[in-house]
Design a protein around this motif. Structure first.
Motif, PDB file in Angstrom:
ATOM      1  N   LEU A   1       0.734  -1.406  -0.245  1.00 28.69           N
ATOM      2  CA  LEU A   1      -0.166  -0.212  -0.031  1.00 28.69           C
ATOM      3  C   LEU A   1       0.899   0.864  -0.077  1.00 28.69           C
ATOM      4  O   LEU A   1       0.642   1.739  -0.836  1.00 28.69           O
ATOM      5  N   THR A   2       1.429   1.276   0.632  1.00 28.27           N
ATOM      6  CA  THR A   2       2.591   3.151   0.961  1.00 28.27           C
ATOM      7  C   THR A   2       3.611   2.567  -0.139  1.00 28.27           C
ATOM      8  O   THR A   2       3.430   3.798  -0.692  1.00 28.27           O
TER       9      THR A   2
ATOM     10  N   PHE B   1      -3.964   8.274   9.181  1.00 27.85           N
ATOM     11  CA  PHE B   1      -2.492   7.208   9.545  1.00 27.85           C
ATOM     12  C   PHE B   1      -1.403   7.482   9.209  1.00 27.85           C
ATOM     13  O   PHE B   1      -1.021   7.849   8.169  1.00 27.85           O
TER      14      PHE B   1
ATOM     15  N   SER C   1       1.082   6.162   8.440  1.00 27.12           N
ATOM     16  CA  SER C   1       1.666   6.271   6.966  1.00 27.12           C
ATOM     17  C   SER C   1       1.438   6.951   6.494  1.00 27.12           C
ATOM     18  O   SER C   1       2.737   7.546   4.959  1.00 27.12           O
ATOM     19  N   ASP C   2       0.223   7.288   6.180  1.00 24.79           N
ATOM     20  CA  ASP C   2      -0.389   8.124   4.748  1.00 24.79           C
ATOM     21  C   ASP C   2       0.647   9.615   5.376  1.00 24.79           C
ATOM     22  O   ASP C   2       0.706  10.555   4.661  1.00 24.79           O
TER      23      ASP C   2
ATOM     24  N   ASP D   1      -6.837   6.859   0.211  1.00 19.50           N
ATOM     25  CA  ASP D   1      -6.237   5.702   1.094  1.00 19.50           C
ATOM     26  C   ASP D   1      -7.960   5.203   1.108  1.00 19.50           C
ATOM     27  O   ASP D   1      -8.350   5.332   2.081  1.00 19.50           O
TER      28      ASP D   1
ATOM     29  N   ALA E   1      -7.822   1.984   2.542  1.00 17.63           N
ATOM     30  CA  ALA E   1      -6.668   0.575   3.227  1.00 17.63           C
ATOM     31  C   ALA E   1      -8.168  -0.140   4.459  1.00 17.63           C
ATOM     32  O   ALA E   1      -8.748  -1.199   4.604  1.00 17.63           O
ATOM     33  N   HIS E   2      -9.753   0.835   4.659  1.00 12.09           N
ATOM     34  CA  HIS E   2     -10.008   0.504   5.160  1.00 12.09           C
ATOM     35  C   HIS E   2     -11.569   0.947   5.258  1.00 12.09           C
ATOM     36  O   HIS E   2     -12.143   0.370   5.424  1.00 12.09           O
TER      37      HIS E   2
ATOM     38  N   CYS F   1      -4.775  -1.752   0.702  1.00 11.42           N
ATOM     39  CA  CYS F   1      -4.035  -3.031   1.433  1.00 11.42           C
ATOM     40  C   CYS F   1      -5.100  -4.735   1.255  1.00 11.42           C
ATOM     41  O   CYS F   1      -6.158  -3.947   1.664  1.00 11.42           O
TER      42      CYS F   1
ATOM     43  N   TYR G   1      -4.958  -7.162   3.283  1.00 12.63           N
ATOM     44  CA  TYR G   1      -4.745  -7.444   4.343  1.00 12.63           C
ATOM     45  C   TYR G   1      -5.734  -7.946   5.537  1.00 12.63           C
ATOM     46  O   TYR G   1      -5.882  -8.139   6.464  1.00 12.63           O
ATOM     47  N   LYS G   2      -6.421  -6.258   5.643  1.00 11.38           N
ATOM     48  CA  LYS G   2      -7.215  -6.400   6.577  1.00 11.38           C
ATOM     49  C   LYS G   2      -8.795  -6.520   6.202  1.00 11.38           C
ATOM     50  O   LYS G   2      -8.638  -8.165   6.539  1.00 11.38           O
TER      51      LYS G   2
HETATM   52  C1  LIG Z   1      -3.329   0.157   7.777  1.00  7.25           C
HETATM   53  C2  LIG Z   1      -2.799   1.067   7.016  1.00  7.25           C
HETATM   54  C3  LIG Z   1      -1.910   1.756   6.258  1.00  7.25           C
HETATM   55  C4  LIG Z   1      -0.510   0.164   5.848  1.00  7.25           C
HETATM   56  O1  LIG Z   1       0.104   0.337   5.127  1.00  7.25           O
HETATM   57  P1  LIG Z   1       1.191  -0.388   4.195  1.00  7.25           P
HETATM   58  O2  LIG Z   1       1.509  -0.090   3.311  1.00  7.25           O
HETATM   59  O3  LIG Z   1       0.196  -1.368   3.612  1.00  7.25           O
HETATM   60  O4  LIG Z   1       1.900  -0.568   5.819  1.00  7.25           O
HETATM   61  C5  LIG Z   1      -1.680   2.405   5.130  1.00  7.25           C
HETATM   62  N1  LIG Z   1      -2.649   3.556   5.198  1.00  7.25           N
HETATM   63  C6  LIG Z   1      -3.796   3.358   6.212  1.00  7.25           C
HETATM   64  C7  LIG Z   1      -5.157   4.411   6.019  1.00  7.25           C
HETATM   65  C8  LIG Z   1      -3.986   2.431   6.955  1.00  7.25           C
HETATM   66  O5  LIG Z   1      -5.108   2.312   7.521  1.00  7.25           O
END
Ligand SMILES: *Cc1c(COP(=O)(O)O)cnc(C)c1O
Length: 425
Positions: free
Chosen positions: A106-107, A134, A136-137, A219, A221-222, A242, A244-245
């Protein structure tokens, strides 16, 4: 629908649930006695589909049997492996097939997408995003603006909820886009906010961003596998998620990417390239001069990581069978029941005090509810854990609970209520 706080009532809802059999498709973690734990963490790491192993084994076997020839002669030739994932991924996010590709993580993908879609110039260089995104964002955005020579505090506008509120008001997002209409290059939001569980109005945010000349990226992810999405119709420029969630494809697994066809079918859309994004019928000519595959596939860099994708493929097949619309419909009901149960328990408990900070409107949230526990939150969380609940704790005082429509039951929600009710200081 009026809910009741009783095991019988919850059981009845399970009996009426047309998706109830999907629970059997998953492995559940168990306690020392071998009993299934109450799993409410599908927003963090979804459970393993029972079909995952078989799908992965098939590729290991083909590798053993064919060696390099597996690229073309395996059961699912690896040369095309990413294509086995596009149709079902497109269904999940409401895209055309050529607007979706599964690649990287994802990132990494957020960075690659910003290479294409965060193209600041002297006048328009700012990014509008939610405060408390999040991490990472936040880091990805920070390093992107720094990379282009801007300071974070100048180039990034973080939108905060109003004083005393926990989530953003939709109108405040729209107004902020209007306020900064001359200087925004990119409006970047999550789909569902990981901490509060708020589901943003992706359609209207995109519309507003476009009306002032900015790009809209998300993004998800959720949101992927959780909310009902129509990225193509909403004209979203780009998105990533992603697997895996809610998508149950295993720790750290591959990510999905959406690039709207207005950009994806335009060869001139700038990007960082690699051989797997090169026009497929010429990929092995090994010549100079990058010509992209049309669509999101033209953003691929490396050849497909087949083992991770094999697990993702097994999971996507379950989503395809169950149907995103059915899942979302059940999810709304399941989360509404969770909300009812939590409120009931609080009202019947002498010294339990929490606030559900997730919006109460079903269109403004996904599966997850976030409980802000005013006192003794960690003690309550530890009590839940000790009684066999897997949920998650976010500092300083939030418990996130996400019943997922594929494998959670209404009875699980009731059982959680009983455990919270039994909490004593
Ligand atoms: C879980 C999540 C990530 C995780 O990023 P990875 O690159 O898969 O580690 C990134 N952004 C959001 C908003 C998330 O919820």
């Amino acid at each position: 629908m009026t809910f009741q706080y009783s095991r019988g009532f919850a059981h009845q809802l399970d009996e009426q649930d047309t998706l109830k059999d999907y629970r059997q498709w998953f492995h559940f973690p168990t306690n020392a006695q071998g009993e299934d734990l109450l799993y409410f963490c599908g927003n963090s790491l979804g459970l393993q589909p029972r079909t995952a192993k078989q799908s992965l084994d098939a590729e290991l076997e083909d590798w053993a049997k064919f060696g390099v020839e597996g690229h073309f002669h395996g059961k699912n030739p690896w040369f095309h492996y990413h294509k086995f994932l596009t149709q079902h991924s497109a269904e999940i996010v409401g895209a055309r097939e050529h607007e979706v590709v599964v690649m990287n993580q994802l990132t990494v993908n957020l960075h690659l997408l910003m290479v294409s879609f965060y193209r600041p110039n002297a006048k328009r260089y700012k990014i509008l995003m939610e405060a408390g995104a999040f991490p990472s964002d936040m880091y990805a955005i920070e390093s992107q603006v720094n990379f282009h020579g801007y300071a974070y505090d100048d180039a990034v506008i973080e939108l905060q909820p109003r004083e005393g509120e926990h989530t953003l008001r939709h109108q405040d997002i729209i107004d902020a886009i209007e306020t900064h209409k001359e200087e925004l290059a990119l409006v970047f939001f999550s789909g569902v906010q990981y901490y509060t569980g708020q589901l943003f109005n992706i359609k209207e945010i995109t519309q507003k961003a476009h009306s002032i000349g900015a790009i809209a990226g998300f993004d998800l992810a959720h949101a992927a596998g959780n909310a009902y999405l129509k990225l193509h119709e909403w004209n979203v420029d780009f998105a990533a998620w992603c697997s895996y969630k809610y998508l149950n494809s295993g720790p750290g697994n591959v990510s999905g990417v959406f690039i709207h066809e207005v950009h994806g079918l335009n060869e001139k859309t700038p990007r960082f390239a690699g051989w797997w994004g090169h026009k497929e019928d010429q990929r092995f000519l090994m010549k100079r001069g990058f010509i992209p595959e049309p669509g999101a596939a033209g953003w691929q860099m490396s050849n497909a990581p087949v083992f991770g994708m094999a697990v993702h493929k097994a999971s996507l097949e379950i989503f395809h069978k169950a149907g995103m619309e059915n899942l979302r419909e059940k999810s709304k009901k399941l989360t509404a029941y969770l909300e009812f149960v939590l409120n009931f328990v609080q009202n019947h408990h002498p010294n339990l005090s929490f606030e559900i900070i997730t919006p109460s409107h079903p269109e403004e949230r996904g599966a997850q509810l976030s409980m802000l526990v005013k006192e003794n939150g960690k003690a309550l969380f530890d009590h839940m854990t000790q009684k066999g609940v897997i949920a998650d704790w976010r500092e300083p005082n939030v418990i996130r609970i996400a019943p997922t429509p594929l494998y959670n039951r209404f009875e699980d929600v009731f059982a959680l209520g009983e455990i919270i009710k039994s909490f004593q200081l």
